[in-house]
Each structure stands twice: as C-alpha cells, then as structure tokens.
Design a protein around this motif. Sequence first.
Motif, PDB file in Angstrom:
ATOM      1  N   ALA A 166       0.773  -1.164   0.046  1.00 26.34           N
ATOM      2  CA  ALA A 166      -0.025   0.078  -0.194  1.00 26.34           C
ATOM      3  C   ALA A 166       0.852   1.369  -0.078  1.00 26.34           C
ATOM      4  O   ALA A 166       0.316   2.157  -0.605  1.00 26.34           O
ATOM      5  CB  ALA A 166      -0.877   0.073   1.111  1.00 26.34           C
ATOM      6  N   GLN A 171       2.308   1.765  -3.397  1.00 30.77           N
ATOM      7  CA  GLN A 171       1.173   2.119  -4.370  1.00 30.77           C
ATOM      8  C   GLN A 171       1.352   3.677  -4.408  1.00 30.77           C
ATOM      9  O   GLN A 171       0.937   4.345  -5.203  1.00 30.77           O
ATOM     10  CB  GLN A 171      -0.066   1.489  -4.165  1.00 30.77           C
ATOM     11  CG  GLN A 171      -1.206   1.920  -4.951  1.00 30.77           C
ATOM     12  CD  GLN A 171      -2.369   1.390  -4.495  1.00 30.77           C
ATOM     13  OE1 GLN A 171      -2.637   0.920  -3.358  1.00 30.77           O
ATOM     14  NE2 GLN A 171      -3.347   1.806  -5.193  1.00 30.77           N
ATOM     15  N   ARG A 182      -4.443   1.354  -8.899  1.00 29.13           N
ATOM     16  CA  ARG A 182      -4.678  -0.002  -8.535  1.00 29.13           C
ATOM     17  C   ARG A 182      -3.826  -0.808  -7.496  1.00 29.13           C
ATOM     18  O   ARG A 182      -2.387  -0.804  -7.826  1.00 29.13           O
ATOM     19  CB  ARG A 182      -4.967  -0.992  -9.344  1.00 29.13           C
ATOM     20  CG  ARG A 182      -6.181  -0.528 -10.522  1.00 29.13           C
ATOM     21  CD  ARG A 182      -6.543  -1.709 -11.573  1.00 29.13           C
ATOM     22  NE  ARG A 182      -6.982  -2.856 -10.796  1.00 29.13           N
ATOM     23  CZ  ARG A 182      -6.434  -4.158 -11.454  1.00 29.13           C
ATOM     24  NH1 ARG A 182      -5.174  -3.982 -12.146  1.00 29.13           N
ATOM     25  NH2 ARG A 182      -6.613  -5.017 -10.873  1.00 29.13           N
ATOM     26  N   TYR A 183      -4.083  -1.531  -6.400  1.00 23.03           N
ATOM     27  CA  TYR A 183      -3.393  -2.033  -5.586  1.00 23.03           C
ATOM     28  C   TYR A 183      -2.692  -3.271  -6.003  1.00 23.03           C
ATOM     29  O   TYR A 183      -1.581  -3.628  -5.715  1.00 23.03           O
ATOM     30  CB  TYR A 183      -4.185  -2.459  -4.226  1.00 23.03           C
ATOM     31  CG  TYR A 183      -3.285  -2.902  -3.109  1.00 23.03           C
ATOM     32  CD1 TYR A 183      -2.501  -2.637  -2.256  1.00 23.03           C
ATOM     33  CD2 TYR A 183      -3.419  -4.589  -3.082  1.00 23.03           C
ATOM     34  CE1 TYR A 183      -1.908  -3.321  -1.384  1.00 23.03           C
ATOM     35  CE2 TYR A 183      -2.973  -5.175  -2.261  1.00 23.03           C
ATOM     36  CZ  TYR A 183      -1.969  -4.616  -1.142  1.00 23.03           C
ATOM     37  OH  TYR A 183      -1.303  -5.285  -0.470  1.00 23.03           O
ATOM     38  N   TRP A 202       0.951  -4.944  -5.566  1.00 23.57           N
ATOM     39  CA  TRP A 202       1.183  -5.971  -4.655  1.00 23.57           C
ATOM     40  C   TRP A 202       2.009  -7.289  -5.305  1.00 23.57           C
ATOM     41  O   TRP A 202       2.829  -7.908  -4.805  1.00 23.57           O
ATOM     42  CB  TRP A 202       0.004  -6.414  -3.773  1.00 23.57           C
ATOM     43  CG  TRP A 202       0.145  -7.659  -3.043  1.00 23.57           C
ATOM     44  CD1 TRP A 202       0.771  -7.680  -1.832  1.00 23.57           C
ATOM     45  CD2 TRP A 202      -0.210  -9.081  -3.437  1.00 23.57           C
ATOM     46  NE1 TRP A 202       0.693  -9.190  -1.366  1.00 23.57           N
ATOM     47  CE2 TRP A 202       0.019  -9.804  -2.408  1.00 23.57           C
ATOM     48  CE3 TRP A 202      -0.643  -9.656  -4.558  1.00 23.57           C
ATOM     49  CZ2 TRP A 202      -0.336 -11.317  -2.301  1.00 23.57           C
ATOM     50  CZ3 TRP A 202      -1.228 -11.086  -4.496  1.00 23.57           C
ATOM     51  CH2 TRP A 202      -0.857 -11.680  -3.399  1.00 23.57           C
ATOM     52  N   ASN A 259      -7.963  -4.918  -1.192  1.00 23.46           N
ATOM     53  CA  ASN A 259      -7.360  -3.553  -0.890  1.00 23.46           C
ATOM     54  C   ASN A 259      -6.227  -3.511  -0.116  1.00 23.46           C
ATOM     55  O   ASN A 259      -5.241  -2.555  -0.098  1.00 23.46           O
ATOM     56  CB  ASN A 259      -8.563  -2.750  -0.149  1.00 23.46           C
ATOM     57  CG  ASN A 259      -9.764  -2.653  -0.794  1.00 23.46           C
ATOM     58  OD1 ASN A 259      -9.812  -2.161  -1.973  1.00 23.46           O
ATOM     59  ND2 ASN A 259     -10.971  -2.608  -0.072  1.00 23.46           N
ATOM     60  N   SER A 260      -5.877  -4.696   0.489  1.00 28.13           N
ATOM     61  CA  SER A 260      -4.686  -4.810   1.361  1.00 28.13           C
ATOM     62  C   SER A 260      -4.239  -6.128   1.496  1.00 28.13           C
ATOM     63  O   SER A 260      -5.073  -7.186   1.697  1.00 28.13           O
ATOM     64  CB  SER A 260      -4.889  -4.145   2.740  1.00 28.13           C
ATOM     65  OG  SER A 260      -3.602  -4.250   3.731  1.00 28.13           O
TER      66      SER A 260
END
Length: 267
Positions: A42, A45, A52-53, A57, A264-265
Amino acid sequence: KQCHHRQSLRSGTVLENSKLPFMYWYAAMHLLTSTKKSYSAAELQRQLGHKRYQPIWEMVCKLRDVMGKRYNLYQLTDEVELDNAFIATLIAEEEKDKPLKRGIGSQRQPKAVVVNESSFVENPKPGKKPKRVNHLKMLVIEDLRADTISKTVNEHVNPKAELTTNDATPYSKLFEQVKSHHAQAIKKEDLPKTLPWVNIAIGNVKRLLLDVHHQLTNEYLQYYLNEFCYKFNRRYFGDAFFDGFLIAAVSYNTDFRSRIYNRNSCG
C-alpha cells in the motif's frame, strides 16, 4: 534468431509478462533496498502514484520471490543453530469454514524452520553475544514431523556443519544429516546463550510483520520471510545492495502466481 520469434527485454527476468513500466520496478527495488525494514504494498502504491493495489502487490511479491531464489543457492555450514517458529497470519479462504484449531495445529500459526550460521567469539565484549551471526534462512513447512525437518535440513544445511538444537522430538533424526548434532534441553533463560541469533531473528521478523504488513495469509508468508532473510544476509553491502538486487532481478524468472483479486490490502 533460429525460431524467428521476437523476444522482449523482459523475457527470462522477474519483469516477464508484466505490463508495469520499467521505472515502477526500479523504484520498487530502490525502496526495498533502501531500508532495513520493509515497505508495504500500500505504501509503494502511494509512492508510485498507481491507481490499483493488486498489480503493485504482485510486483513486490515477485521481487520477494527472486530474493528467495537468490539466497537458496547456498547451504549453511560451520556452526548452525536451528529452531522452529510459529507466525500469526490470517486464515486462508479455503480454511475459513473449518473449525479453528488451537495450539501447534492452528490455521492462524503456520510453522517455519529458522536456521543460521554462527561462529564463536573468543573474547566477546561486555554485553555482546558469545556468537557472531553470518547467514540466515527461514522456511515455511507443512508440519513439524521429524521427516519434514530432516528433509529441510538436508536441502539447506551442509553435511559438514555442526548443528545445535533443543532436544525436541522433531529433531531426533538430524544426526543423520550433519557432521554433529548437539541436542539439549534448553531452559527459557538459557536461550540467549545456546541459540542466541535464531531467537533474535524470530522476534525481529514477528515484529516486522506486525508493524508493516497486515492481512497476511499463510499462502504468501514465505515471500515476506524471503525479504527479511535477504536483507539480513546483505546487511553490510551498503550502496552495493541495490546493484546486487538488480542483477538478481534480471537473472531469475519468478514462479509467483496470485489467486487474490479485488483486495485492498495484503501486507
């Protein structure tokens, strides 16, 4: 030339099949090697300004996979300490419907073998450890059976090494894999003297994962351990750290494949 097929500059490297710009990869490698700790996906990013995450990742996981390939090239030798660690993570999607186990078999605590090279210091300074640490490895394993531990030691520890562990049952067959195996009952207060660096490494990696990475699942834990060990083993490289990592990135392809979408994470 013989197959008349156009080959990309990314082919055969960690960048293969990626649509992210080269500068994203260079920036990620620079940030990962510029700190002793780590960067979450995150935060990367945010630094890169990407919308976009998920692609960021995946990029970082591929780089961590390369780190693992690089340090798995050699075996540990000389004086070797070994212990196991239980690292708290989230439960994987396929395990959520199953009853949560307690203790050693818990789905929230995957098991890892931690081994490191060390050498004795003749006259340690006051407050210093009696051993000097060299290289470190952390390997996620399925269970703590004696055969599993023995197989791991056979792959990652030199047969001429002198191994020190506690006298737990999973370590009962290790004398077959190394030159000598010192297994002894170790009290909690004696750990800093008998297995000093293994327990320091376990404590440090647990603290790192709690502080920086969140929502980490068992499936991807090995990639984060790769990064911790790779940085630890190159802690004295200084400015040459980035150059060495860049060479590793263009020398190895990655086996990483993600089954996570619309998150999201993930740490």
